[in-house]
Scaffold this motif. Structure first.
Motif, PDB file in Angstrom:
ATOM      1  N   ILE A  92       0.858  -1.200   0.000  1.00 24.52           N
ATOM      2  CA  ILE A  92       0.000   0.000   0.000  1.00 24.52           C
ATOM      3  C   ILE A  92       0.891   1.245   0.000  1.00 24.52           C
ATOM      4  O   ILE A  92       0.679   2.193  -0.751  1.00 24.52           O
ATOM      5  CB  ILE A  92      -0.916   0.032   1.257  1.00 24.52           C
ATOM      6  N   SER A  93       1.909   1.187   0.846  1.00 22.80           N
ATOM      7  CA  SER A  93       2.809   2.323   0.984  1.00 22.80           C
ATOM      8  C   SER A  93       3.489   2.652  -0.362  1.00 22.80           C
ATOM      9  O   SER A  93       3.589   3.816  -0.758  1.00 22.80           O
ATOM     10  CB  SER A  93       3.829   1.939   2.049  1.00 22.80           C
ATOM     11  N   ARG A  94       3.922   1.606  -1.075  1.00 24.62           N
ATOM     12  CA  ARG A  94       4.594   1.789  -2.370  1.00 24.62           C
ATOM     13  C   ARG A  94       3.631   2.404  -3.389  1.00 24.62           C
ATOM     14  O   ARG A  94       3.935   3.414  -4.028  1.00 24.62           O
ATOM     15  CB  ARG A  94       5.105   0.421  -2.857  1.00 24.62           C
ATOM     16  N   VAL A  95       2.440   1.828  -3.515  1.00 26.42           N
ATOM     17  CA  VAL A  95       1.469   2.282  -4.505  1.00 26.42           C
ATOM     18  C   VAL A  95       0.964   3.695  -4.159  1.00 26.42           C
ATOM     19  O   VAL A  95       0.763   4.540  -5.043  1.00 26.42           O
ATOM     20  CB  VAL A  95       0.302   1.263  -4.583  1.00 26.42           C
ATOM     21  N   ALA A  96       0.798   3.967  -2.851  1.00 24.19           N
ATOM     22  CA  ALA A  96       0.254   5.261  -2.399  1.00 24.19           C
ATOM     23  C   ALA A  96       1.157   6.436  -2.781  1.00 24.19           C
ATOM     24  O   ALA A  96       0.689   7.575  -2.893  1.00 24.19           O
ATOM     25  CB  ALA A  96       0.046   5.226  -0.890  1.00 24.19           C
ATOM     26  N   GLN A  97       2.429   6.149  -3.001  1.00 20.00           N
ATOM     27  CA  GLN A  97       3.360   7.240  -3.348  1.00 20.00           C
ATOM     28  C   GLN A  97       2.942   7.973  -4.618  1.00 20.00           C
ATOM     29  O   GLN A  97       3.227   9.152  -4.794  1.00 20.00           O
ATOM     30  CB  GLN A  97       4.774   6.682  -3.521  1.00 20.00           C
ATOM     31  N   GLN A  98       2.267   7.259  -5.540  1.00 22.45           N
ATOM     32  CA  GLN A  98       1.821   7.880  -6.801  1.00 22.45           C
ATOM     33  C   GLN A  98       0.381   8.396  -6.671  1.00 22.45           C
ATOM     34  O   GLN A  98      -0.202   8.839  -7.651  1.00 22.45           O
ATOM     35  CB  GLN A  98       1.835   6.851  -7.968  1.00 22.45           C
ATOM     36  N   GLY A  99      -0.209   8.299  -5.479  1.00 21.80           N
ATOM     37  CA  GLY A  99      -1.637   8.596  -5.350  1.00 21.80           C
ATOM     38  C   GLY A  99      -1.938   9.954  -4.739  1.00 21.80           C
ATOM     39  O   GLY A  99      -1.080  10.600  -4.133  1.00 21.80           O
ATOM     40  N   ASN A 100      -3.205  10.363  -4.909  1.00 15.28           N
ATOM     41  CA  ASN A 100      -3.703  11.607  -4.341  1.00 15.28           C
ATOM     42  C   ASN A 100      -4.551  11.249  -3.113  1.00 15.28           C
ATOM     43  O   ASN A 100      -5.648  10.717  -3.250  1.00 15.28           O
ATOM     44  CB  ASN A 100      -4.535  12.324  -5.424  1.00 15.28           C
ATOM     45  N   SER A 101      -4.029  11.592  -1.936  1.00 14.46           N
ATOM     46  CA  SER A 101      -4.694  11.153  -0.696  1.00 14.46           C
ATOM     47  C   SER A 101      -5.970  11.937  -0.406  1.00 14.46           C
ATOM     48  O   SER A 101      -6.730  11.572   0.482  1.00 14.46           O
ATOM     49  CB  SER A 101      -3.726  11.251   0.472  1.00 14.46           C
ATOM     50  N   SER A 102      -6.210  13.031  -1.122  1.00 17.31           N
ATOM     51  CA  SER A 102      -7.443  13.786  -0.832  1.00 17.31           C
ATOM     52  C   SER A 102      -8.559  13.471  -1.828  1.00 17.31           C
ATOM     53  O   SER A 102      -9.633  14.066  -1.756  1.00 17.31           O
ATOM     54  CB  SER A 102      -7.154  15.288  -0.766  1.00 17.31           C
ATOM     55  N   ARG A 103      -8.307  12.521  -2.757  1.00 16.77           N
ATOM     56  CA  ARG A 103      -9.369  12.221  -3.744  1.00 16.77           C
ATOM     57  C   ARG A 103     -10.584  11.549  -3.081  1.00 16.77           C
ATOM     58  O   ARG A 103     -11.715  11.851  -3.403  1.00 16.77           O
ATOM     59  CB  ARG A 103      -8.797  11.324  -4.854  1.00 16.77           C
ATOM     60  N   PHE A 104     -10.337  10.627  -2.156  1.00 17.00           N
ATOM     61  CA  PHE A 104     -11.457   9.945  -1.491  1.00 17.00           C
ATOM     62  C   PHE A 104     -11.406  10.233   0.004  1.00 17.00           C
ATOM     63  O   PHE A 104     -10.330  10.143   0.605  1.00 17.00           O
ATOM     64  CB  PHE A 104     -11.366   8.424  -1.693  1.00 17.00           C
ATOM     65  N   LYS A 105     -12.561  10.590   0.555  1.00 14.24           N
ATOM     66  CA  LYS A 105     -12.581  10.858   2.003  1.00 14.24           C
ATOM     67  C   LYS A 105     -13.022   9.590   2.728  1.00 14.24           C
ATOM     68  O   LYS A 105     -14.180   9.201   2.671  1.00 14.24           O
ATOM     69  CB  LYS A 105     -13.533  12.033   2.293  1.00 14.24           C
ATOM     70  N   LEU A 106     -12.093   8.948   3.392  1.00 18.36           N
ATOM     71  CA  LEU A 106     -12.403   7.690   4.088  1.00 18.36           C
ATOM     72  C   LEU A 106     -12.564   7.954   5.583  1.00 18.36           C
ATOM     73  O   LEU A 106     -11.973   8.897   6.123  1.00 18.36           O
ATOM     74  CB  LEU A 106     -11.294   6.663   3.823  1.00 18.36           C
ATOM     75  N   PRO A 107     -13.357   7.126   6.288  1.00 15.27           N
ATOM     76  CA  PRO A 107     -13.630   7.395   7.711  1.00 15.27           C
ATOM     77  C   PRO A 107     -12.392   7.250   8.599  1.00 15.27           C
ATOM     78  O   PRO A 107     -11.496   6.473   8.297  1.00 15.27           O
ATOM     79  CB  PRO A 107     -14.671   6.327   8.075  1.00 15.27           C
ATOM     80  N   GLN A 108     -12.392   8.065   9.656  1.00 14.03           N
ATOM     81  CA  GLN A 108     -11.334   7.943  10.679  1.00 14.03           C
ATOM     82  C   GLN A 108     -12.050   7.529  11.965  1.00 14.03           C
ATOM     83  O   GLN A 108     -12.347   8.366  12.818  1.00 14.03           O
ATOM     84  CB  GLN A 108     -10.580   9.261  10.832  1.00 14.03           C
ATOM     85  N   PRO A 109     -12.315   6.230  12.110  1.00 16.20           N
ATOM     86  CA  PRO A 109     -13.221   5.761  13.170  1.00 16.20           C
ATOM     87  C   PRO A 109     -12.775   6.128  14.587  1.00 16.20           C
ATOM     88  O   PRO A 109     -11.591   6.091  14.900  1.00 16.20           O
ATOM     89  CB  PRO A 109     -13.213   4.230  12.998  1.00 16.20           C
ATOM     90  N   LEU A 110     -13.773   6.497  15.400  1.00 11.62           N
ATOM     91  CA  LEU A 110     -13.632   6.814  16.834  1.00 11.62           C
ATOM     92  C   LEU A 110     -12.789   8.060  17.127  1.00 11.62           C
ATOM     93  O   LEU A 110     -12.523   8.352  18.285  1.00 11.62           O
ATOM     94  CB  LEU A 110     -13.067   5.612  17.622  1.00 11.62           C
ATOM     95  N   THR A 111     -12.369   8.798  16.074  1.00 11.67           N
ATOM     96  CA  THR A 111     -11.502   9.961  16.360  1.00 11.67           C
ATOM     97  C   THR A 111     -12.272  11.118  16.986  1.00 11.67           C
ATOM     98  O   THR A 111     -11.671  12.023  17.563  1.00 11.67           O
ATOM     99  CB  THR A 111     -10.752  10.449  15.097  1.00 11.67           C
ATOM    100  N   ASP A 112     -13.600  11.090  16.878  1.00 10.15           N
ATOM    101  CA  ASP A 112     -14.391  12.157  17.506  1.00 10.15           C
ATOM    102  C   ASP A 112     -14.875  11.759  18.894  1.00 10.15           C
ATOM    103  O   ASP A 112     -15.690  12.432  19.517  1.00 10.15           O
ATOM    104  CB  ASP A 112     -15.585  12.521  16.601  1.00 10.15           C
ATOM    105  N   LYS A 113     -14.344  10.621  19.394  1.00  7.23           N
ATOM    106  CA  LYS A 113     -14.781  10.126  20.715  1.00  7.23           C
ATOM    107  C   LYS A 113     -13.622  10.223  21.714  1.00  7.23           C
ATOM    108  O   LYS A 113     -12.458  10.135  21.321  1.00  7.23           O
ATOM    109  CB  LYS A 113     -15.211   8.646  20.605  1.00  7.23           C
TER     110      LYS A 113
END
Ligand code: KG4
Ligand code: ZN
Length: 336
Positions: free
Chosen positions: A183-204
């Motif tokens: 994932i780390s290797r492939v993510a280097q070519q990616g745009n991390s703000s294209r999809f908004k994925l959940p950050q579970p329990l961070t508001d708790k």
């Protein structure tokens, strides 16, 4: 004191010697990645059989590389849990039997305590009290370390561990095993703000984690995507990595504020992730990691953890016992 360390809790056969005078000597790790790759994850029975094949030759190799003989070993430390029970039994049986034949002590080490202590093997040795973030394939834990050996669990994953989330998401994206580095290797070519994925329990206020919903969100995203181009794959990988690392960052921040500790140590396989390391730089405390090669499973951390416990007078009967599940808080606090 010269301690032989043996790690066989999952899919790495790790062997190393730790000497009170010389420090770490001849660390060797044999990874079974290739053996399990075609199944997309670790097959427990194949793992334990491979430990049987590899462990004794690796102990011989470590002694050869260290120019030492088996008679020079003063004690043997092996991983006694948590982990895959069949794999643990291989290291425990060989470790205890070798110790018995040499008439030297042996000690069963807690795998997560060993990950935690691995950060003391770096050149700057952090001093407790500190908070430890332990992020591996099987565990995600925040632990308050008042002193070495005295642990308070602040929070942990309620379902998938962070490494497990990397592995499962990589599988969904058709990437190889183990998923974290892929994932780390492939993510280097990616745009991390294209999809908004959940950050579970961070508001708790809880310091627990939950990563299984994140994996489901990726599965739904893939199902909705009509054409999975390499770029989309990279964007999903980057967005996933951002969600995990931001979640870990927020929980570490909360743990630091809650405990008023001014040091964080980060250990376990996911601690090798460079995006996580960059993100944790935002914290207003010191952050320590083990040397990069000691983040993932290895025998050096087992030798070192065993050495520290034996030096503080900890002894165990010869009975061979292993535990697939084992709470870090239940360890006797004989270490200072
Ligand atoms: O600590 P470890 O070697 O084994 C366990 O005790 O489980 O951790 C293995 C986990 C795997 O899930 C793997 O995908 C993950 O650590 N991992 C990473 C990276 N390297 C290994 N995750 C994210 N980024 C990495 N660079
Ligand atoms: Zn591990």
């Amino acid at each position: 004191m010269l301690v032989l360390g043996i790690e066989t809790s999952c899919d790495e056969t790790g062997v190393a010697l730790y000497s009170s005078e010389r420090g770490l000597v001849a660390p060797i790790v044999y990874s079974q990645t290739e053996l399990h790759a075609k199944y997309g994850g670790v097959v427990p029975e194949l793992a334990s059989r491979d430990h049987v094949r590899k462990l004794i030759p690796l102990i011989r190799q470590a002694l050869f590389e260290a120019s030492m003989t088996v008679k020079e070993i003063d004690a043997i430390a092996y991983t006694a849990g948590p982990g895959l029970i069949g794999s643990l039994m291989v290291g425990a049986t060989i470790g205890r039997t070798l110790a018995w034949s040499l008439q030297i002590p042996s000690i069963g080490v807690h795998h997560m305590e060993a990950h935690l202590l691995a950060s003391l093997l770096s050149s700057e040795r952090p001093k407790p009290p500190f908070v430890a973030l332990l992020v591996s394939g099987g565990h995600t834990q925040l632990v308050y370390v008042e002193q070495i050996g005295k642990y308070k669990l602040l929070g942990q994953s309620l379902d998938d561990a962070a490494g497990e989330a990397f592995d499962k998401t990589a599988k969904l994206l058709g990437l190889g095993y183990p998923g974290g580095p892929e994932i780390s290797r492939v993510a280097q070519q990616g745009n991390s703000s294209r999809f908004k994925l959940p950050q579970p329990l961070t508001d708790k206020p809880t310091l627990n984690f939950s990563f299984s919903g994140l994996k489901t969100a990726v599965r739904n995203l893939i199902a909705k995507t009509s054409s999975m181009t390499e770029q989309t794959k990279a964007d999903i990988a980057a967005s996933f990595e951002l969600a995990v690392t931001e979640t870990l960052h927020k929980k570490c921040k909360q743990a630091i504020e809650q405990t008023r500790a001014n040091t964080l140590i980060v250990s376990g396989g996911v601690a090798a992730n460079s995006t996580l390391r960059e993100t944790l730089q935002k914290l207003s405390c010191e952050v320590h990691y083990p040397p990069q090669e000691l983040c993932t499973d290895n025998g050096a951390m087992i030798a070192f953890a065993g050495h520290e416990r034996l030096q503080s007078g900890f002894i165990e009967p010869l009975k061979i016992s292993t535990s697939a599940r084992w709470e870090i808080e239940s360890l006797p606090s004989t270490l200072t």
